[in-house]
Design an enzyme around this catalytic site. Structure first.
Site, PDB file in Angstrom:
ATOM      1  N   ARG A  99      71.329 -70.578  23.092  1.00 43.00           N
ATOM      2  CA  ARG A  99      72.007 -71.493  22.160  1.00 43.00           C
ATOM      3  C   ARG A  99      73.437 -71.056  21.876  1.00 43.00           C
ATOM      4  NH1 ARG A  99      67.436 -72.301  17.700  1.00 43.00           N
ATOM      5  NH2 ARG A  99      69.088 -72.962  16.315  1.00 43.00           N
ATOM      6  N   LYS A 195      72.786 -84.942  13.050  1.00 43.35           N
ATOM      7  CA  LYS A 195      72.305 -83.809  12.251  1.00 43.35           C
ATOM      8  C   LYS A 195      73.452 -82.902  11.849  1.00 43.35           C
ATOM      9  CE  LYS A 195      70.894 -79.789  14.718  1.00 43.35           C
ATOM     10  NZ  LYS A 195      69.987 -79.063  15.600  1.00 43.35           N
ATOM     11  N   ARG A 197      73.959 -78.844  10.607  1.00 43.37           N
ATOM     12  CA  ARG A 197      73.344 -77.549  10.299  1.00 43.37           C
ATOM     13  C   ARG A 197      74.204 -76.899   9.219  1.00 43.37           C
ATOM     14  NH1 ARG A 197      69.319 -74.670  12.752  1.00 43.37           N
ATOM     15  NH2 ARG A 197      69.089 -75.928  14.628  1.00 43.37           N
ATOM     16  N   ASP A 226      62.476 -74.308  17.055  1.00 40.94           N
ATOM     17  CA  ASP A 226      62.593 -72.943  16.552  1.00 40.94           C
ATOM     18  C   ASP A 226      61.952 -72.911  15.154  1.00 40.94           C
ATOM     19  OD1 ASP A 226      63.330 -70.425  15.864  1.00 40.94           O
ATOM     20  OD2 ASP A 226      65.480 -70.703  16.084  1.00 40.94           O
ATOM     21  N   GLY A 229      63.191 -77.127  11.676  1.00 42.28           N
ATOM     22  CA  GLY A 229      64.091 -77.849  10.762  1.00 42.28           C
ATOM     23  C   GLY A 229      64.654 -79.125  11.391  1.00 42.28           C
TER      24      GLY A 229
HETATM   25  C1  R5P Z   1      69.588 -77.269  19.337  1.00 38.73           C
HETATM   26  O1  R5P Z   1      70.608 -77.631  19.862  1.00 38.73           O
HETATM   27  C2  R5P Z   1      68.265 -77.357  20.024  1.00 38.73           C
HETATM   28  O2  R5P Z   1      68.198 -78.427  20.930  1.00 38.73           O
HETATM   29  C3  R5P Z   1      67.152 -77.507  18.990  1.00 38.73           C
HETATM   30  O3  R5P Z   1      67.338 -78.721  18.314  1.00 38.73           O
HETATM   31  C4  R5P Z   1      67.170 -76.386  17.997  1.00 38.73           C
HETATM   32  O4  R5P Z   1      67.125 -75.162  18.666  1.00 38.73           O
HETATM   33  C5  R5P Z   1      65.967 -76.478  17.078  1.00 38.73           C
HETATM   34  O5  R5P Z   1      66.051 -75.484  16.110  1.00 38.73           O
HETATM   35  P1  R5P Z   1      65.249 -75.611  14.752  1.00 38.73           P
HETATM   36  O6  R5P Z   1      63.832 -75.946  15.121  1.00 38.73           O
HETATM   37  O7  R5P Z   1      65.384 -74.254  14.109  1.00 38.73           O
HETATM   38  O8  R5P Z   1      65.901 -76.663  13.926  1.00 38.73           O
END
Ligand code: R5P
Length: 318
Positions: A99, A195, A197, A226, A229
């Site tokens: 990432r 979205k 973050r 992950d 969220g």
């Molecule tokens: C981000 O760009 C990836 O495609 C996933 O959306 C991200 O890694 C998901 O992370 P989490 O489940 O912590 O929101």
């Protein structure tokens, strides 16, 4: 006639079940090796069979504890190289640190590149992986890399249900291409959740939806979950926008921390993931389905060993 002598498959400790399933597909036994930690926290590897001039595949997904599993992988590569393996292919179903693939804020590292350098310097000749966070990570390696995709497998699984009136949703703007690929396979329209973050923390806010989901069945697609969220925030806003049912298909189930309970409490009707990462029982819940991908990895290993096209597995011209 294979370019290298016998095929040998070894596994680190990250996901031995997957390595065993791959070996079953290939009709070979899992290679014998010791991979453990001394009491001083340092990792020791010894390959317990002859690999001189052999075509060695080292299977190690980068699951938790990521740094330990990465170190095991690097030491296994070094052990195989010093044992005169003919060729070393690392099989990394989930490539961690992917990432961070650009400097998107001052004074940060580009870990996706750093790990690629580690793997090459350790002595790997090739890489086999699945659904990288971004396709351009392929170019961080100066050795050949094959990237498989589980999107057709996930699409076929969804297609079996015969759900109509379908919209495929990207849970963030960066996921639009993945959603488009899935939508093309399922002959559906796409929607994109915008979205945000919050800082570098795990908190995610879904701001708006581009495209109409009112009264539709929505399939959220992402390459990894992950903390959960992103997917739960997307599911919530899609529900608020009138989606009738919401499903989710994801390749890599990291399921860190309380992700599973968060997902179990979300409006998702079902979550479908693959087994690129081990999923302990306590992280499974009723509405989660796990699709095995060992046969896809096994077939790719067979093709690499035999000098056959890997792209042909996905309908690309040979
Ligand atoms: C981000 O760009 C990836 O495609 C996933 O959306 C991200 O890694 C998901 O992370 P989490 O489940 O912590 O929101």
């Amino acid at each position: 006639m294979p370019l290298f002598e016998d095929l040998k498959v070894f596994s680190g400790n990250a996901h031995r079940d997957l390595a065993s399933d791959i070996c079953s597909y290939l009709g070979v036994s899992l290679g014998s090796c010791d991979v453990f930690k001394f009491s001083n926290d340092q990792t020791f590897v010894r390959i317990l069979e002859n690999v001189r001039e052999k075509d060695v595949f080292i299977v190690q997904t980068l699951s938790e504890p990521v740094n330990d599993h990465l170190m095991e992988l690097l030491i296994m590569i070094d052990a195989a190289r010093r044992a005169s393996a003919g060729r070393i292919t690392v099989v990394i179903p989930y490539y961690a640190y992917g990432r961070t693939d650009k400097k998107d804020q001052p004074r940060v590292a580009i870990t996706a590149r750093l790990i690629a350098d580690f793997i090459s310097v350790a002595g790997a000749d090739r890489v086999l992986t699945m659904n990288l966070h971004a396709g351009q990570i392929q170019g961080f390696f100066n050795i050949p890399l094959d990237e498989l995709t589980a999107i057709p497998t996930l699409a076929a699984n969804f297609e079996e249900r015969g759900v109509g009136n379908l919209v495929v949703a990207a849970p963030d703007v960066g996921g639009a291409k993945k959603a488009r690929d899935m939508a093309n396979l399922l002959d559906a329209n796409i929607a994109i959740v915008e979205k945000q973050r919050i800082g570098n923390e795990d908190r995610v806010e879904a701001m708006s939806v581009i495209g109409s989901v009112e009264g539709k069945t929505v399939l959220i697609v992402d390459e990894e979950i992950d903390t959960g969220g992103t997917v739960t925030a997307a599911a919530q806003i899609l529900k608020e926008q009138g989606a009738a049912r919401i499903y989710c298909s994801v390749v890599h189930p990291l399921l860190s921390g309380s992700a599973s309970s968060r997902l179990a409490d979300s409006p998702l009707s079902e979550l479908v993931v693959t087994d690129t990462l081990p999923i302990p029982d306590e992280k499974r819940f009723d509405r989660m389905r796990v699709l095995p991908i060992s046969s896809m990895l096994g077939e790719a290993i067979h093709r690499i060993h035999s000098g056959l096209s890997v792209g042909a597995m996905f309908g690309h011209q040979q």
